[in-house]
Design a protein around this motif. Sequence first.
Motif, PDB file in Angstrom:
ATOM      1  N   THR A   1      34.589 -54.277 -35.035  1.00 57.23           N
ATOM      2  CA  THR A   1      33.773 -55.219 -34.266  1.00 57.23           C
ATOM      3  C   THR A   1      34.589 -55.846 -33.137  1.00 57.23           C
ATOM      4  O   THR A   1      34.108 -55.981 -32.004  1.00 57.23           O
ATOM      5  CB  THR A   1      33.227 -56.321 -35.198  1.00 57.23           C
ATOM      6  OG1 THR A   1      32.462 -55.714 -36.243  1.00 57.23           O
ATOM      7  CG2 THR A   1      32.356 -57.306 -34.442  1.00 57.23           C
TER       8      THR A   1
ATOM      9  N   ARG B   1      26.326 -49.384 -22.915  1.00 55.43           N
ATOM     10  CA  ARG B   1      26.605 -49.139 -24.342  1.00 55.43           C
ATOM     11  C   ARG B   1      27.453 -47.889 -24.523  1.00 55.43           C
ATOM     12  O   ARG B   1      28.375 -47.867 -25.343  1.00 55.43           O
ATOM     13  CB  ARG B   1      25.293 -49.015 -25.121  1.00 55.43           C
ATOM     14  CG  ARG B   1      24.662 -50.340 -25.482  1.00 55.43           C
ATOM     15  CD  ARG B   1      23.619 -50.185 -26.579  1.00 55.43           C
ATOM     16  NE  ARG B   1      22.464 -49.424 -26.120  1.00 55.43           N
ATOM     17  CZ  ARG B   1      21.382 -49.979 -25.571  1.00 55.43           C
ATOM     18  NH1 ARG B   1      21.318 -51.295 -25.431  1.00 55.43           N
ATOM     19  NH2 ARG B   1      20.374 -49.227 -25.180  1.00 55.43           N
TER      20      ARG B   1
ATOM     21  N   SER C   1      25.365 -46.288 -31.483  1.00 56.26           N
ATOM     22  CA  SER C   1      24.508 -47.067 -32.388  1.00 56.26           C
ATOM     23  C   SER C   1      25.222 -48.299 -32.921  1.00 56.26           C
ATOM     24  O   SER C   1      24.587 -49.336 -33.148  1.00 56.26           O
ATOM     25  CB  SER C   1      24.040 -46.191 -33.549  1.00 56.26           C
ATOM     26  OG  SER C   1      25.154 -45.702 -34.282  1.00 56.26           O
ATOM     27  N   MET C   2      26.541 -48.212 -33.122  1.00 55.26           N
ATOM     28  CA  MET C   2      27.301 -49.368 -33.617  1.00 55.26           C
ATOM     29  C   MET C   2      27.332 -50.483 -32.576  1.00 55.26           C
ATOM     30  O   MET C   2      27.268 -51.668 -32.922  1.00 55.26           O
ATOM     31  CB  MET C   2      28.719 -48.947 -33.999  1.00 55.26           C
ATOM     32  CG  MET C   2      28.800 -48.075 -35.232  1.00 55.26           C
ATOM     33  SD  MET C   2      30.497 -47.771 -35.763  1.00 55.26           S
ATOM     34  CE  MET C   2      31.004 -49.402 -36.266  1.00 55.26           C
TER      35      MET C   2
ATOM     36  N   LYS D   1      24.999 -51.010 -30.295  1.00 56.87           N
ATOM     37  CA  LYS D   1      23.646 -51.566 -30.292  1.00 56.87           C
ATOM     38  C   LYS D   1      23.430 -52.505 -31.473  1.00 56.87           C
ATOM     39  O   LYS D   1      22.890 -53.609 -31.320  1.00 56.87           O
ATOM     40  CB  LYS D   1      22.630 -50.423 -30.334  1.00 56.87           C
ATOM     41  CG  LYS D   1      21.187 -50.889 -30.253  1.00 56.87           C
ATOM     42  CD  LYS D   1      20.223 -49.711 -30.316  1.00 56.87           C
ATOM     43  CE  LYS D   1      18.784 -50.192 -30.278  1.00 56.87           C
ATOM     44  NZ  LYS D   1      17.832 -49.063 -30.419  1.00 56.87           N
ATOM     45  N   ASN D   2      23.874 -52.075 -32.660  1.00 59.88           N
ATOM     46  CA  ASN D   2      23.715 -52.906 -33.862  1.00 59.88           C
ATOM     47  C   ASN D   2      24.483 -54.210 -33.752  1.00 59.88           C
ATOM     48  O   ASN D   2      24.007 -55.260 -34.181  1.00 59.88           O
ATOM     49  CB  ASN D   2      24.176 -52.140 -35.101  1.00 59.88           C
ATOM     50  CG  ASN D   2      23.239 -51.007 -35.453  1.00 59.88           C
ATOM     51  OD1 ASN D   2      22.082 -51.014 -35.070  1.00 59.88           O
ATOM     52  ND2 ASN D   2      23.744 -50.010 -36.176  1.00 59.88           N
ATOM     53  N   LEU D   3      25.685 -54.142 -33.172  1.00 65.89           N
ATOM     54  CA  LEU D   3      26.495 -55.354 -33.021  1.00 65.89           C
ATOM     55  C   LEU D   3      25.787 -56.367 -32.133  1.00 65.89           C
ATOM     56  O   LEU D   3      25.728 -57.558 -32.461  1.00 65.89           O
ATOM     57  CB  LEU D   3      27.866 -55.004 -32.448  1.00 65.89           C
ATOM     58  CG  LEU D   3      28.721 -56.201 -31.989  1.00 65.89           C
ATOM     59  CD1 LEU D   3      29.045 -57.116 -33.159  1.00 65.89           C
ATOM     60  CD2 LEU D   3      29.989 -55.745 -31.297  1.00 65.89           C
TER      61      LEU D   3
ATOM     62  N   GLU E   1      22.597 -56.634 -31.476  1.00 64.17           N
ATOM     63  CA  GLU E   1      21.404 -57.157 -32.159  1.00 64.17           C
ATOM     64  C   GLU E   1      21.795 -58.178 -33.227  1.00 64.17           C
ATOM     65  O   GLU E   1      21.144 -59.232 -33.355  1.00 64.17           O
ATOM     66  CB  GLU E   1      20.625 -56.000 -32.794  1.00 64.17           C
ATOM     67  CG  GLU E   1      19.931 -55.111 -31.761  1.00 64.17           C
ATOM     68  CD  GLU E   1      19.258 -53.903 -32.401  1.00 64.17           C
ATOM     69  OE1 GLU E   1      19.442 -53.702 -33.625  1.00 64.17           O
ATOM     70  OE2 GLU E   1      18.557 -53.160 -31.683  1.00 64.17           O
ATOM     71  N   ARG E   2      22.857 -57.877 -33.991  1.00 65.44           N
ATOM     72  CA  ARG E   2      23.321 -58.829 -35.017  1.00 65.44           C
ATOM     73  C   ARG E   2      23.818 -60.115 -34.372  1.00 65.44           C
ATOM     74  O   ARG E   2      23.634 -61.202 -34.926  1.00 65.44           O
ATOM     75  CB  ARG E   2      24.440 -58.205 -35.869  1.00 65.44           C
ATOM     76  CG  ARG E   2      23.996 -57.092 -36.785  1.00 65.44           C
ATOM     77  CD  ARG E   2      24.953 -56.915 -37.954  1.00 65.44           C
ATOM     78  NE  ARG E   2      26.349 -56.898 -37.545  1.00 65.44           N
ATOM     79  CZ  ARG E   2      27.021 -55.784 -37.248  1.00 65.44           C
ATOM     80  NH1 ARG E   2      26.416 -54.613 -37.297  1.00 65.44           N
ATOM     81  NH2 ARG E   2      28.285 -55.844 -36.894  1.00 65.44           N
TER      82      ARG E   2
ATOM     83  N   ASP F   1      20.844 -62.304 -33.508  1.00 62.47           N
ATOM     84  CA  ASP F   1      20.289 -62.914 -34.726  1.00 62.47           C
ATOM     85  C   ASP F   1      21.178 -64.049 -35.216  1.00 62.47           C
ATOM     86  O   ASP F   1      20.699 -65.121 -35.591  1.00 62.47           O
ATOM     87  CB  ASP F   1      20.135 -61.855 -35.823  1.00 62.47           C
ATOM     88  CG  ASP F   1      19.044 -60.847 -35.498  1.00 62.47           C
ATOM     89  OD1 ASP F   1      18.179 -61.165 -34.679  1.00 62.47           O
ATOM     90  OD2 ASP F   1      19.077 -59.735 -36.068  1.00 62.47           O
TER      91      ASP F   1
END
Length: 515
Positions: free
Chosen positions: A378, A401, A413-414, A416-418, A420-421, A424
Amino acid sequence: MFDTLSDRLASTFKNLRGKGRLSEADIDATAREIRIALLEADVALPVVRAFIKQVKERALGSEVSQALNPAQQVIKIVNDELIGILGGETRRLRFAKQPPTVIMLAGLQGAGKTTLAGKLGRWLKSQGHAPLLVACDLQRPNAVNQLQVVSERAGVAFYGPEPGNGVGDPVQVAKDSVEYARTKQYDVVIVDTAGRLGIDAEMMQQAADIRDAVGPDEVLFVVDAMIGQDAVNTAEAFRDGVGFDGVVLSKLDGDARGGAALSVAHVTGKQIMFASNGEKLDDFDAFHPDRMASRILGMGDMLSLIEKAEQTFSQQEAEKMAAKLAKGPKEFTLDDFLAQMEQVRKMGSISKLLGMLPGMAQMKDQINNLDEREVDRTAAIIKSMTPAERQDPTIINGSRRARIARGSGVDVSMVKNLVERFFDARKMMSRMAQGGGLPGMPGIPGMGGGPGRKKKQIKQAKGKRKSGNPMKRKAEEEAAAARREAAAGSAFGLPQGGQDPQNFELPDEFKKFMG
């Protein structure tokens, strides 16, 4: 180390829940299960007998029979007795009135004395002391060099005039070290002594000679928590041959049953003072019997977690971050997120930190399988972003990205997920800072307008429902208008024309308060 014991005790207590009253048969069955759990954890038999006797006596007494929740009362009794066999209250180091304070380490070879000397030195330095590590293990090959390397890593002073490897007089080195510390203004001397693979007369005599030469304020017996029942036998031999004031448990992070370590304090009558639970020099702290009992029973260790947080996080930085979040979610950037993550990483292993939280015993498998490298990945992703992208992650599109993924060596994808997290997490942190509470939970009273607070205000604003009958609704509206007109002349709702105070009558419900 105590996972097996924790699991057995948890399953035992689970059978008690839901029972309004415990019979003698229930208590006997519970005591039998606890006995088996302790024996399987390698706790010494005399300790198990004394423990079970105390639990049964208290459980059969009025303490449980009059309890509203007998199952919780039994858990409390077991917790109290666990604290008792672990030594009761926390034992602190005794410091000499006139420095230097001399601490002598004793124990078998392989128990981890040399590494523990560095951990203790680093811990004392963090407490504001100036420790000196003294190499008195002159028998084991390269023991002097090892202690010197450990002292450098710990950032504390080292004293080793003899090369070791069978050369030198350890008693003379120990004696000279005290004078050296006094001259150089070191207030704590930690003496690392030689060990053997087993108890023998020569080792005992050498340890006794060093003790007599320096007159230590504390003699700490270092015991390997993984060696089983032999830990108790070795502790008794050292107590009778040399004598010690406290016990230090090493290798508590191992996967052995470790119950013998629970027995040392009860058998020898000497309290456990420190515990080492990892390979790093920071994996060391004072031993708190109540906190260890809480961990064994799966209730977490919030006090230790709070202490670690206080040591890592500065009050100024925490206030600065809280102020940022209070302004709005957009004030919290990926740079702040990275800084917070690195601060948490400084507290130690993520899995160990999660294990300190109450209720996490039920997620033991997930915590043990946690990938600690996820934090590093991360951090690499965030560091591969431009300053503008960290300030405003909404600008990160598909091409950005892809570039960030190549720079950090991860999949797109990692990235993108980071992101989004992060969005949140930012929403949740901002809501908590403004008093909204956690998602799905009402806001904290007096802490701003959470979703629960808004609903309440809206509900109160609705007032009384209007009638569905047109004639009745018209009559209600005319009555309400008349009331508003009558109350218009006074802030206190008195009639418009005023009223003579002498003729004013209190409502009946208030008269009783006026005597």
